[in-house]
Enzyme design. Structure first.
Site, PDB file in Angstrom:
ATOM      1  N   TRP A   4       0.817  -1.229   0.000  1.00  0.00           N
ATOM      2  CA  TRP A   4       0.000   0.000   0.000  1.00  0.00           C
ATOM      3  C   TRP A   4       0.846   1.273   0.000  1.00  0.00           C
ATOM      4  O   TRP A   4       1.842   1.346   0.716  1.00  0.00           O
ATOM      5  CB  TRP A   4      -0.874  -0.007   1.252  1.00  0.00           C
ATOM      6  N   ASP A   7       0.200   9.122   0.898  1.00  0.00           N
ATOM      7  CA  ASP A   7       0.862  10.417   0.643  1.00  0.00           C
ATOM      8  C   ASP A   7       2.325  10.372   0.204  1.00  0.00           C
ATOM      9  O   ASP A   7       3.119   9.628   0.788  1.00  0.00           O
ATOM     10  CB  ASP A   7       0.882  11.259   1.922  1.00  0.00           C
ATOM     11  N   GLN A  59       4.013   7.210   2.283  1.00  0.00           N
ATOM     12  CA  GLN A  59       3.283   6.462   3.302  1.00  0.00           C
ATOM     13  C   GLN A  59       3.084   5.048   2.771  1.00  0.00           C
ATOM     14  O   GLN A  59       2.591   4.855   1.654  1.00  0.00           O
ATOM     15  CB  GLN A  59       1.935   7.129   3.589  1.00  0.00           C
ATOM     16  N   ARG A  80      -0.204  16.956  12.761  1.00  0.00           N
ATOM     17  CA  ARG A  80       0.614  16.101  11.898  1.00  0.00           C
ATOM     18  C   ARG A  80       1.068  16.760  10.602  1.00  0.00           C
ATOM     19  O   ARG A  80       0.688  17.845  10.261  1.00  0.00           O
ATOM     20  CB  ARG A  80      -0.153  14.817  11.568  1.00  0.00           C
ATOM     21  N   GLU A  90      -5.031  18.483   6.293  1.00  0.00           N
ATOM     22  CA  GLU A  90      -3.876  17.581   6.317  1.00  0.00           C
ATOM     23  C   GLU A  90      -2.846  18.054   5.294  1.00  0.00           C
ATOM     24  O   GLU A  90      -3.162  18.757   4.337  1.00  0.00           O
ATOM     25  CB  GLU A  90      -4.317  16.151   5.984  1.00  0.00           C
ATOM     26  N   TRP A 105      -9.203   8.916  -0.198  1.00  0.00           N
ATOM     27  CA  TRP A 105      -9.773   8.119   0.895  1.00  0.00           C
ATOM     28  C   TRP A 105     -11.229   7.749   0.640  1.00  0.00           C
ATOM     29  O   TRP A 105     -11.719   6.761   1.168  1.00  0.00           O
ATOM     30  CB  TRP A 105      -9.647   8.885   2.218  1.00  0.00           C
TER      31      TRP A 105
HETATM   32  C1  FRU Z   1      -3.295  12.105   4.592  1.00  0.00           C
HETATM   33  C2  FRU Z   1      -2.965  11.420   5.905  1.00  0.00           C
HETATM   34  C3  FRU Z   1      -2.016  12.256   6.706  1.00  0.00           C
HETATM   35  C4  FRU Z   1      -1.333  11.260   7.579  1.00  0.00           C
HETATM   36  C5  FRU Z   1      -1.230  10.052   6.666  1.00  0.00           C
HETATM   37  C6  FRU Z   1      -1.359   8.730   7.353  1.00  0.00           C
HETATM   38  O1  FRU Z   1      -3.649  11.268   3.567  1.00  0.00           O
HETATM   39  O2  FRU Z   1      -4.151  11.143   6.614  1.00  0.00           O
HETATM   40  O3  FRU Z   1      -2.616  13.315   7.413  1.00  0.00           O
HETATM   41  O4  FRU Z   1      -0.074  11.702   7.990  1.00  0.00           O
HETATM   42  O5  FRU Z   1      -2.272  10.186   5.710  1.00  0.00           O
HETATM   43  O6  FRU Z   1      -1.069   7.671   6.494  1.00  0.00           O
END
Ligand code: FRU
Length: 496
Positions: free
Chosen positions: A36, A39, A55, A167, A223, A306
Site C-alpha cells: 500500500w 501520501d 506512506q 501532523r 492535512e 480516501w
Molecule cells: C493524509 C494522511 C495524513 C497522515 C497520513 C497517514 O492522507 O491522513 O494526514 O499523515 O495520511 O497515512
C-alpha cells in the site's frame, strides 16, 4: 541501529516487489514497491538526486501500520526503489510513522521530520491517539531516529490545539536562513489550522504562530500542508477532510485546497486572496512540492482518495500511485499545472489529424489508441454560430467497457466517468468540473498510463485525475458528438 521492524519490512518488500512484474505496474507513475502507498513524503533533492518517500504498508494492499517507502530518481519519471526508510519502532511512533518532509542539512546529512503516532486509549473507536513531530537523520538510505524525539509535542501547541490531530510537518527555508516547519492541527473550533515553527539548526524547534485558521470554511481538519512562493504570490496547499461542496468546487469528502495570497515573512502573516481546488478529478490528495535546481515549483500528489479506496481490494499486488510530477504557475490569479517538461522525452510515434469532423457516429482514427498515451485534443463547433450539445471521448475502451470524458458546452461542464471501467464497487465514479470560456474552443491534454488518466484542461487551468483498473486489453479510443464538431488531435505513445 536498524530495528527489527525495519529489517523485516526491507526483507519482505524486496521479495514481494520482485514478484510484481513491470507490466502489472503503472509505466511512468510511481507505485509502491509492495503493498500500500498513500501520501508523498520527504520530497527533496539530496546529493544530486530527487528523493521521494511515501506512506507505506508493505505487507498488504491496505492502509494499516504506516512505514515510509523510499525511491530516488534523476528525472522524476524513472524511479529506483531504495529500502524502506522508516518503520514504527519507537514508543512515540509505535502506531504509525505518518507523513512528513525532508531537508538536506549543511553538514551533508538528510533531515527527516515526520509525525509519530501513539495510541493511548483503545477502549473506544476511534482510538484516542497522540501525534507528535519527530526527527530522523541519515545518509539518504539509512536514518537514525533522534534520541530526544519527539521534538514537538503537546507543549508546543497553542491553547486549544488538539494533540490527536497534529501532523504532517513540512520543512521550509526561511529568507533569513533559518528553517520553518508548518504543521497541520485541529483547533478548538473542530476545524484545521496551520501552525508555524522555526529553528536555526533543524533540530531545536519553537512555536512561532498560527499561520492560518480554517474556521470551518473548507472542510474540517486540514492535512498535509505545503507553503511556498510562486510567481510573486504565496501559495498554501492543504488537503481538507470532510468537505462540503461549494458550487463546482470541493465536491465533498476528502478534497484539496489551494489558497493564493500574499505573505509578509517578517510578521509571518499570510493574507488570503483566492481559493480553488487543486485537482477536480476523483483521485488526488496530499500533494507535496519541491523547487527544482532550475527554479521550477514541481508538485506530486497521491493519485487515489480516501473516499474511493475501495476500487482496489487488499488482495491486489499493490495499491496507490503518485500523479505525474506537475510544474506549477500562477496565471490570472489561478493555479496552473502542467506535466514537467522531462515527460516530453518519453513521447514517441506522433500521430496528427486536423479538422476531423466528429458527429453522431462513433469515430475511431488510425493510430489513435493505447493505454500509455499523451494526447492533445482541440475541439470547436463546426459552425461557429451553432453550438453543439455534447462531445465525448471514450478511452480504455473495449465493448461496453470504457472511461469517458464528456463536455457539455451549453452547461460549461466537463465530466469524467469511470463507472464502466471494470470497477465492481459502488463508489464515486464520476466528477464534473466547470470549464470557463470553452464554447468556441476546448483544449485538453490527456495523459493515460496503465492505471490512470490525467486530464489537463485549457493549458492546465484545471486538472482532473482518476485511477482506473480496466483490463489492459481495453485500449480503444473513440470520439462522438451531439452536434457537429471539428477536432484537431496530436497523439504520442509513451515509451519508458
Ligand atoms: C493524509 C494522511 C495524513 C497522515 C497520513 C497517514 O492522507 O491522513 O494526514 O499523515 O495520511 O497515512
Amino acid at each position: 541501529m536498524i530495528s527489527q521492524n525495519l529489517l523485516d519490512a526491507r526483507r519482505y518488500e524486496k521479495d514481494a516487489g520482485n514478484r510484481i512484474s513491470k507490466e502489472a505496474r503503472p509505466a511512468f507513475h510511481l507505485s509502491p514497491l509492495a503493498g500500500w502507498m498513500n501520501d508523498p513524503n520527504g520530497f527533496c533533492i539530496y546529493k544530486g538526486q530527487y528523493h521521494l518517500f511515501y506512506q507505506y504498508y508493505p505487507y498488504r494492499s491496505s492502509w494499516e501500520l504506516m512505514y515510509w517507502g523510499h525511491v530516488v530518481s534523476q528525472d522524476l519519471l524513472h524511479w529506483e526503489y531504495l529500502p524502506a526508510a522508516l518503520a514504527p519502532d519507537r514508543y512515540y511512533d509505535q502506531d504509525g510513522v505518518y507523513s512528513g518532509s525532508a531537508m538536506p542539512l549543511p553538514d551533508g546529512r538528510l533531515l527527516i521530520m515526520y509525525t509519530g503516532v501513539r495510541v493511548v486509549d483503545r477502549s473506544e473507536r476511534p482510538y484516542k491517539e497522540v501525534e507528535t513531530q519527530c526527527l530522523a537523520i541519515g545518509d539518504g538510505t539509512d536514518f537514525e531516529k533522534f534520541e530526544k524525539n519527539p521534538v514537538l509535542d503537546a507543549n508546543a501547541l497553542p491553547a486549544g490545539g488538539s494533540t490527536q490531530d497534529f501532523r504532517d510537518p513540512k520543512i521550509i527555508c526561511l529568507k533569513d536562513g533559518r528553517y520553518g516547519a508548518i504543521v497541520a492541527n485541529r483547533s478548538e473550533d473542530d476545524s484545521g489550522q496551520i501552525l508555524l515553527y522555526t529553528s536555526g539548526d533543524g533540530i531545536n524547534w519553537k512555536f512561532e504562530t498560527v499561520l492560518i485558521r480554517n474556521r470551518n470554511r473548507y472542510g474540517k481538519m486540514w492535512e498535509c500542508p505545503d507553503f511556498f512562493e510562486l510567481d510573486g504570490k504565496q501559495v498554501l496547499l492543504v488537503s481538507p477532510q470532510d468537505m462540503l461542496p461549494q458550487g463546482f468546487e470541493y465536491h465533498a469528502g476528502n478534497g484539496t485546497l489551494c489558497l493564493i495570497g500574499s505573505y509578509d515573512e517578517n510578521s509571518f502573516s499570510f493574507r488570503e486572496e483566492s481559493d480553488q481546488s487543486i485537482d477536480y478529478g476523483i483521485d488526488f490528495y496530499a500533494p507535496q512540492t519541491i523547487l527544482s535546481p532550475d527554479g521550477r515549483r514541481i508538485m506530486i500528489g497521491w493519485m487515489m482518495n480516501w473516499d474511493a479506496c475501495a476500487i482496489r481490494g487488499p488482495e491486489a499486488p499493490w495499491a496507490g500511485q503518485m500523479s505525474i510530477p506537475r510544474e506549477l504557475h500562477i496565471r490570472d490569479g489561478r493555479l496552473y499545472q502542467w506535466p514537467i517538461r522531462e515527460f516530453n522525452e518519453l513521447r514517441r510515434n506522433r500521430v496528427e489529424y486536423r479538422d476531423v469532423e466528429v458527429g453522431e457516429e462513433k469515430l475511431y482514427l488510425d493510430g489513435i489508441s493505447g493505454r500509455m498515451v499523451d494526447m492533445e485534443v482541440q475541439i470547436r463547433p463546426k459552425d461557429p454560430a451553432a453550438s453543439y450539445a455534447k462531445f465525448v471521448i471514450r478511452f480504455a475502451e473495449e465493448g461496453e467497457t470504457c472511461t469517458s470524458i464528456r463536455f457539455r458546452p451549453r452547461e460549461s461542464t466537463l465530466k469524467i466517468d469511470r463507472k464502466f471501467s471494470g470497477s465492481r464497487r459502488a463508489i464515486l465514479h464520476q466528477r464534473r468540473c466547470f470549464v470557463e470560456d470553452a464554447q468556441n474552443e476546448l483544449k485538453l491534454r490527456i495523459i493515460l498510463d496503465r492505471y490512470s488518466c490525467e486530464i489537463f484542461i485549457d493549458g492546465g487551468r484545471k486538472v482532473m485525475s482518476a485511477a482506473l483498473y480496466t483490463d489492459q486489453s481495453a485500449e480503444k479510443i473513440s470520439f462522438r458528438a451531439d452536434g457537429d464538431v471539428l477536432m484537431n488531435i496530436t497523439k504520442y505513445s509513451i515509451v519508458v
